[in-house]
Write an enzyme that holds these catalytic residues in place. Structure first.
Site, short mmCIF file in Angstrom:
data_model
loop_
_atom_site.label_atom_id
_atom_site.label_comp_id
_atom_site.label_asym_id
_atom_site.label_seq_id
_atom_site.Cartn_x
_atom_site.Cartn_y
_atom_site.Cartn_z
N HIS A 23 -9.76 0.98 4.68
CA HIS A 23 -8.50 1.22 5.41
C HIS A 23 -8.77 2.18 6.58
CE1 HIS A 23 -4.44 2.47 6.37
NE2 HIS A 23 -4.05 1.37 5.77
N GLU A 58 -7.15 4.60 7.69
CA GLU A 58 -6.92 6.01 7.39
C GLU A 58 -8.14 6.62 6.68
OE1 GLU A 58 -3.12 5.47 5.47
OE2 GLU A 58 -2.30 4.90 7.42
N ASN A 71 0.87 -1.18 0.00
CA ASN A 71 0.00 0.00 0.00
C ASN A 71 0.91 1.23 0.00
OD1 ASN A 71 -1.80 2.05 0.54
ND2 ASN A 71 -2.38 1.32 2.58
N TRP A 72 1.02 1.85 -1.16
CA TRP A 72 1.95 2.99 -1.28
C TRP A 72 1.43 4.24 -0.58
CZ3 TRP A 72 4.34 3.50 -6.89
CH2 TRP A 72 4.97 2.29 -7.23
N GLU A 79 -5.81 -5.13 10.33
CA GLU A 79 -4.82 -4.09 10.58
C GLU A 79 -5.15 -3.37 11.89
OE1 GLU A 79 -2.75 -2.93 6.64
OE2 GLU A 79 -4.40 -1.56 7.00
N GLY A 99 1.89 2.14 10.91
CA GLY A 99 2.84 3.25 10.81
C GLY A 99 3.46 3.66 12.13
N GLY A 136 2.73 -1.19 4.38
CA GLY A 136 2.76 0.26 4.12
C GLY A 136 4.20 0.73 3.97
N GLY A 137 4.74 1.32 5.03
CA GLY A 137 6.08 1.92 4.99
C GLY A 137 7.15 1.07 4.32
P1 PGA Z 1 2.45 0.21 7.79
O1 PGA Z 1 1.05 0.40 7.07
O2 PGA Z 1 3.07 -1.06 7.23
O3 PGA Z 1 3.24 1.44 7.42
O4 PGA Z 1 2.21 0.10 9.25
C1 PGA Z 1 0.20 -0.69 6.79
C2 PGA Z 1 -1.08 -0.21 6.15
O5 PGA Z 1 -1.56 0.85 6.53
O6 PGA Z 1 -1.64 -0.86 5.25
#
Ligand code: PGA
Length: 253
Positions: free
Chosen positions: A96, A98, A9-10, A168, A174, A235-236
């Site tokens: 997600h 976010e 997930n960019w 998640e 993050g 993510g990261g």
């Molecule tokens: P992260 O993000 O690996 O940076 O914790 C995962 C995601 O939000 O899908």
């Protein structure tokens, strides 16, 4: 046997030049050795077409990070399932945390998107997970069960197979604070049990459940070794070819 799946997930990273660079580096690594793992990248919309061109003839599949539930209409700034499909997108991340937090997406809206994605032959990567406060108050299982039930409301037994679930925990996204393999496995097996109640055990045993939240090359293998963890949403660590490739390798054993 469920094949392991690693999706990147960019988020809101990588402009055009950076997209070319990251994908080229990743393909170079995969050319030297491609493990038996399903791989997807989910770049921002601005890089979808370019990414689609660059990954042609590679084992990498294309995903998007979001879409609207309507097919078209006056929704400034939004993108539809029909549009994604026209760029040969195969997966779409929905629900997600976010999106739930910053854009106030509700379970009902996410449910509409899931159904629309399936209608357009896109495979949803349906994210759910509890906040730190919910975990500390012993509400983890209630929260994820509710998100699962509402998100899949009205989805048929036949269609649910097209969905990938991503657990998640919000407190792990993050933050560098990963769920332990045992903590994650506990929720994954709970979700699989709920899926078998909502549908049946045969379907539940086929659905992939990914873990997401601070997955790194150092912790990926122990997470992916758990019986109900079928890979990761990264993510990261997917923003650098090397760490993403190491995680892909960790999914193979
Ligand atoms: P992260 O993000 O690996 O940076 O914790 C995962 C995601 O939000 O899908």
């Amino acid at each position: 046997m469920r094949k392991k799946f690693v999706a990147g997930n960019w988020k809101m990273y990588k402009d055009k030049t950076e997209t070319v660079q990251l994908i080229s580096e990743l393909i170079e690594k995969l050319n030297s050795y491609t493990p038996e793992v399903e791989i997807a990248i989910c770049p921002p919309f601005t890089s979808i077409e370019l990414a689609g061109e660059l990954i042609k003839n590679s084992p990498i599949k294309l995903g998007a990070q979001n879409m609207h539930s309507e097919i078209e209409g006056a929704f400034t700034g939004e993108v539809s399932a029909k549009m994604l499909k026209s760029f040969n997108v195969e997966y779409v991340i929905l629900g997600h945390s976010e999106r739930r937090t910053y854009f106030k997406e509700t379970d009902e809206f996410i449910n509409q998107k899931i159904k629309r994605a399936i209608e357009f032959d896109l495979k949803p990567i349906f994210c759910l997970g509890e906040t730190l406060e919910e975990r500390e108050n012993g509400k983890t299982f209630d929260v994820v069960e509710n998100q699962l039930r509402l998100g899949l409301n009205g989805v048929s037994r036949l269609d649910v197979e097209k969905i990938v679930i991503a657990y998640e925990p919000v407190w792990a996204i993050g933050t560098g604070r990963t769920a332990t393999p045992e903590q994650a496995q506990e929720v994954h097996s709970f979700l699989r049990e709920k899926l078998s109640k909502l549908f049946d055990s045969e379907i539940a045993s086929k659905i992939k459940i990914l873990y997401g939240g601070s997955v790194k090359p150092e912790n990926a293998r122990d997470l992916f070794k758990q019986p109900d963890i079928d890979g990761g949403l990264i993510g990261g660590a997917c923003l650098k070819a090397d760490s993403f490739y190491q995680i892909i390798l960790a999914a193979q054993f």
